[in-house]
Motif scaffolding. Structure first.
Motif, mmCIF file in Angstrom:
data_model
loop_
_atom_site.group_PDB
_atom_site.id
_atom_site.type_symbol
_atom_site.label_atom_id
_atom_site.label_comp_id
_atom_site.label_asym_id
_atom_site.label_seq_id
_atom_site.Cartn_x
_atom_site.Cartn_y
_atom_site.Cartn_z
ATOM 1 N N GLY B 195 24.317 30.716 22.484
ATOM 2 C CA GLY B 195 24.844 31.372 23.266
ATOM 3 C C GLY B 195 25.953 32.262 23.912
ATOM 4 O O GLY B 195 25.909 33.336 24.454
ATOM 5 N N ALA B 196 27.041 31.236 24.237
ATOM 6 C CA ALA B 196 27.888 31.536 25.403
ATOM 7 C C ALA B 196 28.623 32.534 24.582
ATOM 8 O O ALA B 196 28.676 32.673 23.809
ATOM 9 C CB ALA B 196 28.563 30.304 25.036
ATOM 10 N N LYS B 197 29.050 33.259 25.800
ATOM 11 C CA LYS B 197 30.296 33.944 25.804
ATOM 12 C C LYS B 197 31.322 33.612 25.623
ATOM 13 O O LYS B 197 31.564 32.283 26.573
ATOM 14 C CB LYS B 197 30.167 35.178 27.200
ATOM 15 C CG LYS B 197 28.841 35.585 27.097
ATOM 16 C CD LYS B 197 29.185 36.936 26.024
ATOM 17 C CE LYS B 197 27.478 37.642 25.854
ATOM 18 N NZ LYS B 197 27.213 38.650 24.666
ATOM 19 N N VAL B 198 32.898 33.427 24.680
ATOM 20 C CA VAL B 198 33.882 33.206 24.488
ATOM 21 C C VAL B 198 35.019 34.113 24.312
ATOM 22 O O VAL B 198 34.807 35.391 24.647
ATOM 23 C CB VAL B 198 34.362 32.426 23.032
ATOM 24 C CG1 VAL B 198 35.580 31.752 23.467
ATOM 25 C CG2 VAL B 198 33.240 31.221 22.849
ATOM 26 N N ILE B 199 35.448 34.307 26.046
ATOM 27 C CA ILE B 199 37.018 34.896 26.017
ATOM 28 C C ILE B 199 38.285 34.736 25.722
ATOM 29 O O ILE B 199 38.214 33.043 26.591
ATOM 30 C CB ILE B 199 36.420 35.252 27.516
ATOM 31 C CG1 ILE B 199 35.405 35.827 27.796
ATOM 32 C CG2 ILE B 199 37.927 36.471 28.222
ATOM 33 C CD1 ILE B 199 35.474 36.264 29.784
ATOM 34 N N SER B 222 53.705 36.718 30.920
ATOM 35 C CA SER B 222 52.930 37.656 31.421
ATOM 36 C C SER B 222 51.480 37.224 32.269
ATOM 37 O O SER B 222 50.668 37.155 33.213
ATOM 38 C CB SER B 222 52.543 38.954 31.259
ATOM 39 O OG SER B 222 51.295 38.633 29.983
ATOM 40 N N ASN B 223 51.089 35.778 32.451
ATOM 41 C CA ASN B 223 49.888 35.272 33.003
ATOM 42 C C ASN B 223 49.665 35.532 34.800
ATOM 43 O O ASN B 223 48.210 36.162 34.613
ATOM 44 C CB ASN B 223 50.357 33.744 33.157
ATOM 45 C CG ASN B 223 49.585 32.982 31.792
ATOM 46 O OD1 ASN B 223 49.760 33.582 30.748
ATOM 47 N ND2 ASN B 223 50.942 32.202 31.341
ATOM 48 N N LEU B 224 50.845 35.475 35.048
ATOM 49 C CA LEU B 224 50.289 35.717 36.682
ATOM 50 C C LEU B 224 49.853 36.633 37.093
ATOM 51 O O LEU B 224 48.829 36.858 37.444
ATOM 52 C CB LEU B 224 51.773 35.070 37.949
ATOM 53 C CG LEU B 224 51.244 34.545 39.327
ATOM 54 C CD1 LEU B 224 49.357 34.285 39.489
ATOM 55 C CD2 LEU B 224 52.381 34.319 39.819
ATOM 56 N N ALA B 225 50.677 38.334 36.339
ATOM 57 C CA ALA B 225 50.187 39.430 35.968
ATOM 58 C C ALA B 225 48.750 39.634 36.144
ATOM 59 O O ALA B 225 48.351 40.150 36.730
ATOM 60 C CB ALA B 225 51.582 40.087 35.494
ATOM 61 N N PHE B 226 48.800 38.517 34.938
ATOM 62 C CA PHE B 226 47.873 39.179 34.639
ATOM 63 C C PHE B 226 46.264 38.393 35.130
ATOM 64 O O PHE B 226 44.850 39.002 35.607
ATOM 65 C CB PHE B 226 47.201 37.994 33.132
ATOM 66 C CG PHE B 226 46.017 38.449 32.660
ATOM 67 C CD1 PHE B 226 44.984 39.217 32.149
ATOM 68 C CD2 PHE B 226 45.447 36.686 32.226
ATOM 69 C CE1 PHE B 226 43.469 39.082 31.620
ATOM 70 C CE2 PHE B 226 43.911 36.552 32.301
ATOM 71 C CZ PHE B 226 42.956 37.800 31.864
ATOM 72 N N LEU B 227 46.483 36.995 35.840
ATOM 73 C CA LEU B 227 45.375 36.386 36.443
ATOM 74 C C LEU B 227 45.077 36.760 37.791
ATOM 75 O O LEU B 227 44.300 37.316 38.626
ATOM 76 C CB LEU B 227 45.474 35.248 36.681
ATOM 77 C CG LEU B 227 46.014 33.991 35.641
ATOM 78 C CD1 LEU B 227 46.614 32.310 35.985
ATOM 79 C CD2 LEU B 227 44.216 33.882 35.136
ATOM 80 N N ASN B 232 41.574 40.275 40.851
ATOM 81 C CA ASN B 232 41.864 42.118 41.818
ATOM 82 C C ASN B 232 40.406 42.593 41.685
ATOM 83 O O ASN B 232 39.356 43.261 42.273
ATOM 84 C CB ASN B 232 42.619 42.592 41.262
ATOM 85 C CG ASN B 232 42.327 44.012 42.234
ATOM 86 O OD1 ASN B 232 42.324 45.216 41.923
ATOM 87 N ND2 ASN B 232 43.686 44.476 43.069
ATOM 88 N N VAL B 233 39.821 42.319 40.308
ATOM 89 C CA VAL B 233 39.273 43.396 39.628
ATOM 90 C C VAL B 233 37.635 42.635 40.059
ATOM 91 O O VAL B 233 36.651 42.883 40.447
ATOM 92 C CB VAL B 233 38.659 42.905 38.001
ATOM 93 C CG1 VAL B 233 37.280 43.560 37.677
ATOM 94 C CG2 VAL B 233 40.109 44.140 37.365
ATOM 95 N N LEU B 234 37.978 41.299 40.385
ATOM 96 C CA LEU B 234 36.260 40.404 40.913
ATOM 97 C C LEU B 234 35.884 40.576 42.209
ATOM 98 O O LEU B 234 34.672 40.744 42.500
ATOM 99 C CB LEU B 234 36.869 38.575 41.252
ATOM 100 C CG LEU B 234 36.965 37.916 39.666
ATOM 101 C CD1 LEU B 234 37.099 36.247 39.988
ATOM 102 C CD2 LEU B 234 36.090 37.944 38.830
ATOM 103 N N VAL B 235 37.121 41.188 42.512
ATOM 104 C CA VAL B 235 36.981 41.721 43.958
ATOM 105 C C VAL B 235 36.361 43.108 44.100
ATOM 106 O O VAL B 235 35.360 43.882 44.476
ATOM 107 C CB VAL B 235 37.847 41.213 45.027
ATOM 108 C CG1 VAL B 235 37.737 42.035 46.350
ATOM 109 C CG2 VAL B 235 38.384 40.074 45.158
ATOM 110 N N ALA B 281 36.041 41.551 31.118
ATOM 111 C CA ALA B 281 36.374 40.088 30.941
ATOM 112 C C ALA B 281 36.038 39.541 32.286
ATOM 113 O O ALA B 281 35.280 38.538 32.215
ATOM 114 C CB ALA B 281 37.871 39.446 30.301
ATOM 115 N N ALA B 282 36.774 40.306 33.217
ATOM 116 C CA ALA B 282 36.213 39.696 34.599
ATOM 117 C C ALA B 282 34.644 39.935 34.930
ATOM 118 O O ALA B 282 34.002 38.783 35.405
ATOM 119 C CB ALA B 282 37.288 40.365 36.082
#
Lengths: 195, 725
Positions: B195-199, B222-227, B232-235, B281-282
């Motif tokens: 039942g785990a979600k996978v991203i 583009s990793n760092l831009a994405f991360l 940002n969304v988390l906050v 995803a966040a």
């Protein structure tokens, strides 16, 4: 009754461990080392594809030298009797026949292939000097009472031996396989969509 | 028939196996019920034993010591005494002339094991007197080691492999477990079924993307831009764990100053990911009960590898998805013992057990234990493996001791590396095979192979496990630790060990975090997971429980940085991005797997360049046809795999092919913080070849010539030395 190996595509991770187990097992008993499964990867599906040991096996019917027979529910090729005509491969609806032979490269000295055809050529058309081709296909590891090595080797239990009992008692699983087999055969769906 | 317990020598999953021996030959392998593999093995574990038997499919094994009496001379088989005396004399001359820092060494993260590496670094530090020792983690998870030590205090996976299937969300960034670690992929499939979600965040629609709940096809580089946008969304969506941040982290305000500017909208053009998908995803990651954040080379082999790791650690910390069972960070290590090499101090700034060379107390401790004056131990950080080309060019490095690695195959820009190795005053190579690097060596020392010696490996999740010899050493091969001890003794610092048990006990006595990992505990399928300070207590499957980090004040440090684009962007002349990746059936420089019958049958030269159907079509390239791939560094021939899973504009090659050698195309540009090459992003072009028959023959000719050259270098070992009268 026939028996065959089925794949649960959501569990297949495309690692090829089944191919390696197949090759090792057959080589060790003096049969062709060519794996008797192929790994198919489309954008949405990964699956090991192999012989269905069909009831009305076309390969068995077309073999002109009776090298193919049914033994204990499985369709079996006698690699010594096969003349390499590849009719069975032409007839097989699953692409489960792997024409293959033992290369003479390396018999005297360093293994040095002398290709006379591009590697991408259909295995039906390949012909290498000095190599006697035979039809290599799944034999359910009939030489081993413990059954197919690919099934045992699969890390994720994606491969499963469908024999009398399992198939008779678990119809819902059969329907699931059937649905996935259709998906694989038609390749119409892709669960991966690029945004 | 006999069976001998071992640990698979390929990836970092640490699978326990039995080697099956008949008439003195290893004839098979069977899975054992180990902690990480639970009675399963992948194809390499199953069919990867063959090379021990010297099949000569790719290259012959080395059974006798050889030297070149002068630069450019032919290799000549000599006695062990002569080889060791010759090497000791040359090393002492170089040390006397140019100083100890002119000698560079690299450990082996492959078959030798922890004990051999420990003895090598002891030789490096106590006898040579330098910290110039490194290992191949430099080219892979170096940024994870550095980035996590910066932020969390320890540079390893915080969770263990079995925990992967207990997570309720697994998020993977630039990590393809199905090719890198099938045994880990198996845990993810099981987690999903529970039942785990996978991203999955990856430019390629990798195997796990098929079963992912959310697939984020981010653009290459583009990793760092994405991360940053993810953070940002988390906050902004209130997904952070304020209590955890308050109680267990430092630097939130500073971190936010950078992250604040990275809304998903602001970087959409860079990452190619729709803002809504980043938000989904966040939310999925942050709101899950137990989330594991995994990453691989897709994060580390980039210009901003270390900074991306800082951000991954911050994401786990601000959401409180760390420090609980099945919640944490999982940089899964590539080679079977690359965790072990780092554990053993094959690192220019660290002694065994992650004790800093810059600390006077640490130096004092090791000097006392090893019986040398403390001044003899270097107090400054040594060179990194990727400093070698520059170090040789500038005249700072004169000798290189290569232990079981093949930099000519595995390091970027092979042409430059070849020049580097040729320009050394002394190249020593200790290996089991006549690899391309060993063929250039002035001194060739034959070590014993995995399967011929005992030892301890560290799996990727900090799990120490023992492996044992299945067959006796071949020819004149000696255990690696015996060779280092003998050489050290001749150079004036005597060392002697009876067996690996004695060495391991010395390791334990010097590394408090490993002290409880006794040989007895690791008997059979036993294991010990560090930190394990006490022999009577279990180890540590999950690190940082309750948010107690290994930093000086036990609080995690949140770090953020701005995104910078990759060094080499595609242009008119080289319009495609070249990204190097791994494929499942082969390993490292391929000297081991390429000599295994089944693995060589399943995949052989020249390997593949994977490209999208659209990129293939405009170039008139068909599936399975041979093609040219070229970049500013070089040109190689390989086979096209036209693959629906590949994103347009990028092509992918694996680094183990000797003819289709992608490292002739890659560039030697490194992340300044870790010295890790930017293997995931350079520019190239692919061209079709019209005469396919010529191309097929050309590949075979190149392959044959290379194999013949290496076999003839190795043939020198068949001529016995003439006894001195």
């Amino acid at each position: 009754m026939n028996r065959f190996i089925a794949v649960e595509t959501d569990r297949c991770i495309g690692c090829g461990t089944c191919l390696a187990a197949c090759s090792e097992a057959h080589r060790k008993v003096g049969l062709q080392a060519e794996p008797r499964l192929s790994l198919v990867k489309t954008s949405g599906v990964s699956a090991a594809v192999t012989c269905h040991h069909c009831e009305g096996a076309p390969c068995l019917q077309v073999c002109p030298v009776a090298a193919i027979s049914r033994v204990d529910g499985a369709v079996y090729v006698n690699e010594q009797m096969c003349i390499g005509c590849k009719l069975c491969a032409v007839a097989c609806p699953f692409g489960a026949i792997h024409p293959s032979g033992t290369s003479i490269a390396g018999v005297v000295g360093v293994a040095y292939d002398t290709p006379t055809f591009p590697a991408g050529m259909s295995s039906l058309l390949k012909w290498e000097i000095g190599v006697t081709t035979c039809a290599v296909k799944c034999d359910m590891c009939s030489f081993d009472p413990e059954g197919p090595h690919c099934v045992k080797a699969c890390l994720t239990d994606a491969l499963r031996l469908v024999d009398g009992d399992a198939a008779m008692t678990d119809a819902s699983i059969r329907r699931r396989w059937s649905a996935q087999a259709s998906e694989l055969a038609m390749r119409t769906t892709s669960r991966i969509r690029r945004s | 028939m006999e069976k001998h317990m071992a640990v698979c020598p390929y990836c970092g999953a640490g699978c326990k196996i039995n080697l099956v021996v008949e008439n003195g030959k290893v004839v098979g392998s069977e899975a054992l019920d180990g902690i990480t593999n639970q009675g399963e093995v992948c194809l390499k574990g199953l069919a990867g034993y063959d090379f021990i038997n010297d099949t000569k499919i790719l290259v012959p094994r080395i059974y006798h010591p050889m030297i070149r009496r002068e630069k450019g001379a032919e290799l000549e088989r000599v006695t062990w005494d002569e080889a060791l005396d010759f090497t000791a004399k040359r090393l002492l001359e170089i040390k006397a002339t140019y100083g100890p820092d002119s000698i560079m060494l690299t450990g082996s993260s492959r078959g030798p094991g922890n004990e051999a590496n420990f003895v090598m670094q002891k030789f490096t530090r106590a006898c040579v007197g330098t910290n110039n020792i490194d290992n191949c983690a430099r080219t892979c998870h170096g940024p994870s080691v550095i980035g996590l030590m910066d932020t969390l205090g320890s540079g390893a996976m915080s969770v263990s492999i079995p925990e992967m299937e207990e997570a309720s969300c697994v998020m993977l960034v630039g990590y393809n477990p199905c090719d890198s670690h099938p045994i880990v992929a198996r845990r993810i499939v099981k987690a999903k079924e529970k039942g785990a979600k996978v991203i999955v965040c990856d430019p390629r629609a990798i195997e796990t993307a098929r079963i992912a709940d959310l697939y984020l096809p981010l653009r290459n580089g583009s990793n760092l831009a994405f991360l940053n946008a993810f953070a940002n969304v988390l906050v902004t969506e209130g997904l952070i764990d304020k209590d955890f941040i308050e109680q267990h982290t430092n630097g939130f305000e500073e971190w936010w100053k950078t992250i604040e500017r990275y809304t998903p909208e602001s970087v959409e053009e860079i990452t190619g990911i729709a803002p809504d998908l980043v938000r989904q995803a966040a939310r999925m990651y942050a709101t899950s009960e137990r989330s594991i954040l995994g990453w691989g080379m897709g994060v580390t082999q980039q210009r901003q590898g270390v900074k991306a790791v800082h951000q991954l650690a911050a994401i786990a910390c601000v959401t409180g998805q760390i420090g609980r069972r099945a919640a944490g960070v999982a940089p899964v290590r590539g080679q079977n013992n690359v965790q072990g090499s780092c554990d053993m101090g094959m690192w220019p700034s660290l002694y065994p057990g992650y004790q800093k060379v810059s600390s006077p107390e640490t130096r004092e401790k090791f000097a006392t234990a090893w019986g040398v004056p403390v001044e003899q131990l270097s107090d400054h950080e040594g060179y990194k493996l990727t400093d070698l080309p520059h170090g040789v060019k500038s005249g700072e490095i004169h000798a290189f001791y290569n232990f079981g690695e093949d930099p000519l195959q595995t390091e970027p820009d092979s042409a430059d590396m070849e020049e580097t190795l040729k320009n050394l005053d002394l190249l020593i190579s200790q290996d089991i095979f006549m690899t391309q690097t060993t063929a250039l060596a002035d001194v060739v020392f034959p070590g014993t192979s995995w399967g011929e010696h005992d030892g301890v490996f560290s799996a990727s999740d900090r799990t120490f496990q023992r492996f044992t010899a299945a067959v006796p050493p071949k020819g004149e091969c000696r255990h690696d630790w015996q060779i280092f001890s003998d050489l050290s003794t001749r150079m004036g610092y005597p060392m002697h060990y009876e067996d690996t048990h004695e060495i391991w006990d010395e390791v334990r006595s010097l590394c408090p975090n490993f002290y409880g990992a006794t040989y007895e505990r690791m008997e059979g399928v036993g294991y010990a997971q560090w930190p394990i300070p006490d022999p009577d207590k279990p180890g540590t499957p999950t690190m940082y429980l309750g948010g107690t980090f290994n930093t000086s004040d036990h609080r995690a440090i949140l770090m953020a940085a701005d995104y910078v684009a990759p060094t080499e962007m595609p242009d008119g002349e080289y319009p495609l991005v070249l990204c190097t990746v791994r494929e499942v059936g082969h390993y490292s420089c391929r000297s081991m797997t390429g000599n295994c019958r089944t693995l060589a049958l399943l995949a052989d030269e020249p390997g593949y360049v994977h490209m999208s159907p659209a990129d293939a079509e405009v170039r008139g390239i068909k599936d399975q046809r041979l093609v040219w791939v070229y970049s500013r560094r070089g040109k190689v021939i390989t086979r096209a795999s036209v693959d629906e899973r590949i994103n347009e504009g990028t092509v992918y090659m694996t680094y183990q092919w000797w003819i289709g050698k992608c490292n002739q195309l890659t560039m030697h540009v490194t992340d300044p913080l870790s010295g890790t090459p930017e293997d995931k992003h350079s520019a190239c072009e692919v061209a079709r070849i019209d005469d396919q028959m010529w191309a097929e023959k050309h590949v075979q000719t190149l392959y044959h010539d290379l194999k013949s050259r290496l076999a003839s270098e190795a043939a020198a070992q068949d001529i016995e030395p003439v006894p001195v009268a």
